[in-house]
Design a protein around this motif. Structure first.
Motif, PDB file in Angstrom:
ATOM      1  N   SER A 159      12.708  20.785 -41.425  1.00 45.46           N
ATOM      2  CA  SER A 159      13.064  19.566 -40.703  1.00 45.46           C
ATOM      3  C   SER A 159      14.505  19.614 -40.194  1.00 45.46           C
ATOM      4  O   SER A 159      15.459  19.830 -40.963  1.00 45.46           O
ATOM      5  CB  SER A 159      12.901  18.368 -41.657  1.00 45.46           C
ATOM      6  N   GLU A 174       7.528  21.422 -44.432  1.00 44.62           N
ATOM      7  CA  GLU A 174       7.979  20.459 -43.426  1.00 44.62           C
ATOM      8  C   GLU A 174       9.398  19.981 -43.738  1.00 44.62           C
ATOM      9  O   GLU A 174      10.211  19.785 -42.823  1.00 44.62           O
ATOM     10  CB  GLU A 174       7.015  19.272 -43.358  1.00 44.62           C
ATOM     11  N   ARG A 208       3.569   9.806 -44.237  1.00 43.30           N
ATOM     12  CA  ARG A 208       4.216  10.959 -43.613  1.00 43.30           C
ATOM     13  C   ARG A 208       5.495  10.536 -42.886  1.00 43.30           C
ATOM     14  O   ARG A 208       5.768   9.357 -42.746  1.00 43.30           O
ATOM     15  CB  ARG A 208       3.247  11.641 -42.651  1.00 43.30           C
ATOM     16  N   MET A 210       4.754  14.544 -47.251  1.00 41.80           N
ATOM     17  CA  MET A 210       5.372  15.626 -46.476  1.00 41.80           C
ATOM     18  C   MET A 210       5.369  16.904 -47.318  1.00 41.80           C
ATOM     19  O   MET A 210       5.735  16.908 -48.490  1.00 41.80           O
ATOM     20  CB  MET A 210       6.791  15.254 -46.070  1.00 41.80           C
ATOM     21  N   ASN A 240       3.109  25.142 -47.904  1.00 49.32           N
ATOM     22  CA  ASN A 240       2.330  24.533 -46.829  1.00 49.32           C
ATOM     23  C   ASN A 240       1.203  23.632 -47.330  1.00 49.32           C
ATOM     24  O   ASN A 240       0.418  23.117 -46.534  1.00 49.32           O
ATOM     25  CB  ASN A 240       1.789  25.614 -45.894  1.00 49.32           C
TER      26      ASN A 240
END
Lengths: 787, 268
Positions: free
Chosen positions: B81, B77, B58, B73, B105
């Motif tokens: 980011s 995300e 991650r 990831m 997700n």
């Protein structure tokens, strides 16, 4: 209008249950000792079965039994039926091939039922199904509608050229004569694309047998549980009618596909007794694509004749209708009596002649799907009218107006008698809402951005609440098309309505209660609607063809009238007046000209305690039933206007505006009706732009999942502008016409007319995907962007 | 779904060891391709090694002119980011265009790249952003990584740990969705780097994601939509299915490429 009476936009009573996950669908029913069924389906579109070896499957872990068509035959279980007899032009009956619930000797489409495995778990049943050895002799398949009768492949022995019927309707000689003297003839070739119904809840069935009472129970996803029981008992022979209880609990959408009686529920009921266990089957989405009855699938050539005044004088239509591999329950009626009688549209056309060839192919059976025949007819009429207007250089709205029927009743040449309507009123209102006068400006503005804008009309009519029974019987229907209701008043004055209609998304628990509230002057919270259980509800015909308002609620109204009449008798005794002096108003029984009155609930109590009258003079209790058979179909009609903008670089069509002006007669709940319009338009736009079931040449369904079969999404649709006009329907006591299918009927030609308007030519088929529109756009020289 | 053994290692080393010992394994990342395939009984691995509990897979890091993203990831995300949005906004936007909220997700960058679906978005981003695919064994240049539909340079049991993207001066991704599946019917990622432009196309090619040298050459000289005028990709290398035939796909590559350049230039 009261807050919960007729015309009030009451929020749906059932939604609390549904949105909080408390709905109870067939798959939510788990019976003690329940086993699971899995159907082995044919991977081939057409094959002779040389042998089936179920031996390896029967010894797999958890397997209780494996059955084939031979077992059903040995159990004297009959085939599935088609309940509407169509006769060909020559008077011969339609050629109905055998339709066994499990294949006997041959499979005829991919997904056809070969065998069933019943096991402790679904996974075990699936494992065992893989162990069944079927020796297929694969045969060539016929899938193409237009080529079906020319193919060397024969789907059924009874039909050497795959023809089910060659049917016709209308006045042929007058039509030919009118074409001979026509000033102008407009011709069109159309394909009405095959659709997969895709209700959100897939089909499911739980069969159960009680050895103590010899009673069978079937929980099933049905729009018409009594009809299912009748067919399963009287025709298929699974159980005697009085010993079979059919429960259709909450059902998550049907769109027609849950009218029919399928192989799976037949097998579940039969097998429950054989294996002495409740048997459950729940379709997965893949099975639904393959085996739910599909919709539409017509290939049509049509011609419209006009005279020197721009008046339509005749219409002739030839349609080939693909009925799939077997005749589903009402399949034969859809491209015949639910189709050709609507070919007059909203127009005064003195001569119409229509021929329909029903054909077999190695594809899933085709039957009624939202609109059922009427969308197909409307597509023919509205595409032809639009094209005719364009060829004559006339404004499409005004061309329609000039040809509208204005006098009612109006008998068409295709057996319908329209009772009432005001088509010009809908058109005027739609033109206004659509801001039609400024369309050209919007088109120019689009052109400046390099986009093509078009506008399309659909001036549709449909026939709902198919009736009366005598008439449909004379056309070949195997059933009557009335509806029943029972109104049970309790001693406390609350009311249960037992209806033969079935709600699977329509909101009957609300709208039916509104009728009771309106008529009896009680709160809708005092009313329960009971449906979907043959042990509770008297025989009824179910919900399809937008009939539950016009026919189902009329039966309730009739029963309510009887309740009020009986209540007056009770009130006369209690209030010590003569029956003729009793009035019922605002929920109270009163003596005319006095202030003496009692509330509905008080009279209900008096009816049950029976203290104030002799049982010899008057029966105690307050409960009445009614069967209602309408005098005619109803004829909802309206005008939809679709405005699109096309990106010629990609072929993407964006619907910019949608105007719907509908005449549904009297409206019980405008919020629910508007929701029906929205949903119908979404389905119609789906057909026009996105949806299409395609088989390859070998008969494999290419569009067998949502990865390839495109359902409409919210993003594909604009905010709809919905308006109403009202001409009350004279054919039922409530003045209701029906609204469930209108959007799906109106929408496809509106979209295609808008696209062809934008493109400047007529050559586009449904679904008008970006690729298809881009290709069509290549055929015209693009107007240069002005910037 | 067929029965399988489920493993949940907590380190890459443990995952690799499991993969080395067990027969018929599949790594499970977001599972958005693998699990539906298993449910349909089209795949039935004996052993499923879930990479979801491995912390070292991650994280997102910016270092000079590269941004490095951990293989596990999720698309959401990456899309959200701050580092990615700041360094390569086009990459964040691309991640935001994948699937729907459920997919974004659950689905992961490593899973998408390892699967190399011919309609996936990430392979185009990797090619256009001159990415390096880092595994538990080596570093693989993106141009060597994608080897045809559902085929990559990954060896049996090899695990992607990180993907390192070069930060471009300008970039954008445009996607023409398959109307039904919402995958890319044609997706074009364009990026201008110090050493020239890169143009990568997903969804269209019959052999999976590919670069368009003629477009790259033209854009290296003049990073503007009109630089692409007259440049077409060969129809015979395009995919052909019920949603789009080869000619339409080839045409869309041109349209999407021009729109991508336009978007990149507009961003500045």
């Amino acid at each position: 209008m009261t807050a919960t009476g007729i015309g009030a936009p009451v929020r749906r009573k059932e939604d609390q249950r549904f949105v909080t996950g408390q709905g109870r669908y067939v798959d939510d029913f788990n019976r003690p000792g329940q086993a699971h069924a899995y159907f082995l389906r044919s991977p081939h579109a057409h094959a002779a079965i040389r042998s089936i070896d179920t031996g390896p499957a029967t010894i797999m872990p958890g397997v209780i039994a494996v059955f084939t068509g031979d077992d059903l035959a040995a159990g004297k279980i009959g085939g599935l039926i088609c309940g509407w007899m169509i006769h060909s032009k020559d008077g011969s009956p339609m050629k109905a091939g055998p339709h066994p619930a499990l294949a006997q000797g041959k499979v005829r489409y991919v997904g056809d039922h070969v065998a069933v495995v019943i096991a402790e778990t679904l996974a075990q049943a699936k494992d065992a199904a893989e162990a069944i050895v079927v020796d297929y002799d694969v045969l060539p398949a016929v899938v193409d509608t237009a080529q079906a009768t020319k193919a060397s492949v024969q789907v059924h022995d009874v039909s050497p050229d795959n023809t089910v019927f060659n049917w016709h309707l209308g006045n042929k000689d007058e039509t030919e004569a009118a074409f001979a003297r026509a000033k102008h003839v407009t011709k069109i070739d159309l394909v009405n694309n095959r659709l997969v119904p895709n209700p959100i809840e897939p089909r499911a069935a739980v069969g159960e047998y009680d050895f103590g009472t010899d009673n069978y129970t079937l929980y099933t996803t049905s729009q018409n549980p009594h009809v299912a029981r009748l067919v399963l008992s009287a025709f298929i022979g699974v159980a005697p009618e009085h010993k079979l209880r059919v429960i259709a609990p909450d059902v998550g959408g049907g769109f027609g596909s849950k009218i029919f009686i399928y192989a799976e529920e037949t097998v579940c009921v039969w097998a429950a007794k054989k294996v002495k266990r409740p048997v459950k089957w729940t379709s997965d989405r893949s099975e639904a694509f393959l085996s739910d009855a599909h919709g539409r699938d017509h290939v049509t050539h049509a011609e419209m004749a006009t005279d020197e005044n721009g008046k339509i004088i005749a219409l002739r239509v030839h349609t080939t209708a693909n009925l799939g591999a077997y005749l589903s329950t009402f399949s034969s009626s859809v491209p015949t009596y639910l189709y050709a009688p609507l070919l007059s549209g909203q127009y005064d056309i003195p001569a119409i002649y229509c021929e329909v060839d029903g054909v077999y192919t190695n594809t899933a059976p085709v039957d009624a799907y939202r609109g059922a025949g009427r969308p197909e007819a409307t597509f023919v009429v509205e595409r032809l009218v639009e094209k005719t207007a364009r060829e004559l250089g006339q404004n499409p709205a005004e061309f329609r107006r000039r040809n509208y029927i204005t006098q009612f009743p109006h008998a068409t040449p295709v057996i319908m008698t329209y009772d009432t309507g005001d088509y010009a009123a809908s058109l005027d209102k739609a033109l206004e809402i659509a801001d039609y006068n400024n369309f050209e400006q919007r088109k120019q503005e689009s052109a400046r951005r390099g986009k093509l804008r078009g506008i399309g009309f659909s001036s549709y009519i449909e026939a709902c609440g198919i009736a009366p029974s005598q008439a449909v019987g004379s056309l070949g229907a195997g059933v009557g098309l009335w509806e029943s209701a029972e109104v049970r008043v309790n001693p406390t004055g609350s009311v249960e309505v037992l209806t033969g209609s079935h709600s699977h998304g329509q909101g009957h628990e609300t709208t039916f209660a509104q009728l009771v509230s309106d008529r009896l002057g009680i709160s809708i919270d005092q009313v329960s609607i009971v449906h979907g259980d043959t042990d509770k509800v008297q025989f009824g015909m179910g919900t399809y063809g937008s009939r539950s308002g016009a026919v189902g609620m009329s039966a309730i109204a009739k029963a309510i009238d009887k309740v009020i009449a009986k209540g007056k008798k009770v009130a006369a005794h209690v209030l010590e007046a003569s029956e003729g002096d009793i009035e019922f108003k605002d929920g109270r029984f009163g003596v005319a000209g006095t202030d003496r009155s009692m509330a509905f609930g008080e009279i209900a109590l008096q009816a049950y305690i029976a203290h104030k009258f002799s049982g010899q003079d008057l029966e105690p209790g307050l409960k009445e039933g009614a069967f209602y058979d309408p005098t005619n179909f109803t004829f909802p009609a309206g005008v939809h206007i679709c405005e699109v903008e096309i990106d010629p670089d990609t072929g993407v069509t964006k619907i910019e505006r949608w105007t719907a002006v509908d005449d549904f007669g009297v409206i019980i709940n405008p919020m629910i009706v508007e929701g029906q319009v929205h949903g119908g338009i979404a389905q119609g736009v789906g057909q026009a732009l996105l949806e299409g079931a395609f088989y390859d040449e070998s008969g494999q369904l290419i569009t067998a999942s949502f990865n390839d079969y495109c359902m409409p999404r919210a993003i594909d649709l604009p905010s709809f502008q919905v308006g109403m006009t009202v001409t009350p329907c004279p054919s039922n006591p409530l003045g209701i016409k029906g609204c469930g299918e209108a959007g799906a009927i109106a929408a496809p030609p509106a979209v295609i007319n808008a696209i062809t308007d934008a493109l400047g030519h007529e050559d586009i088929a449904m679904p008008a995907t970006p690729q298809a529109v881009w290709r069509a756009a290549q055929k015209v020289r693009m107007p240069m962007a002005a910037e | 779904m067929y029965a399988f053994e489920y493993h949940r290692p907590t380190s890459v080393k443990e995952a690799a060891n499991l993969a080395g010992q067990a027969e018929d394994i599949k790594f499970l990342a977001g599972g958005h391709t693998l699990l539906p395939t298993m449910k349909l009984r089209l795949a039935g691995p004996a052993n499923l090694i879930d990479l979801g509990q491995i912390a070292e897979l991650r994280g997102i890091e910016r270092s000079g002119d590269t941004i490095t993203i951990g293989a596990m990831m999720k698309h959401a995300e990456v899309a959200n980011s701050a580092e990615v949005k700041e360094a390569i906004p086009a990459l964040a936007e691309m991640a935001e265009l994948i699937g729907d909220p459920h997919v974004r997700n659950r689905g992961t960058i490593g899973g998408s790249i390892a699967n190399n679906d011919p309609s996936a978005d990430y392979p185009a981003a990797c090619l256009a952003l001159n990415a390096t695919i880092i595994t538990n064994q080596r570093k693989i240049a993106t141009d060597d990584f994608f080897q045809g539909i559902f085929t990559t340079a990954l060896e049996e049991g090899e695990i992607i740990t990180q993907v390192s993207f070069k930060v471009p001066s300008q970039a954008a991704y445009t996607k023409f969705r398959n109307p039904a599946s919402r995958y890319a019917l044609v997706g074009v990622f364009v990026a201008q780097h110090a050493d020239g432009a890169r143009v990568a196309v997903t969804g269209a090619g019959s052999n999976g994601v590919f670069r368009v040298p003629e477009m790259e050459q033209a854009l290296s000289g003049n990073f503007a939509p009109e630089a692409l005028d007259g440049i077409a990709v060969a129809e015979d290398e395009m995919n052909n299915d019920i949603h789009a035939d080869a000619a339409y796909r080839a045409h869309l590559v041109g349209v999407m490429a021009r729109r991508a350049v336009q978007a990149a230039v507009a961003r500045g």
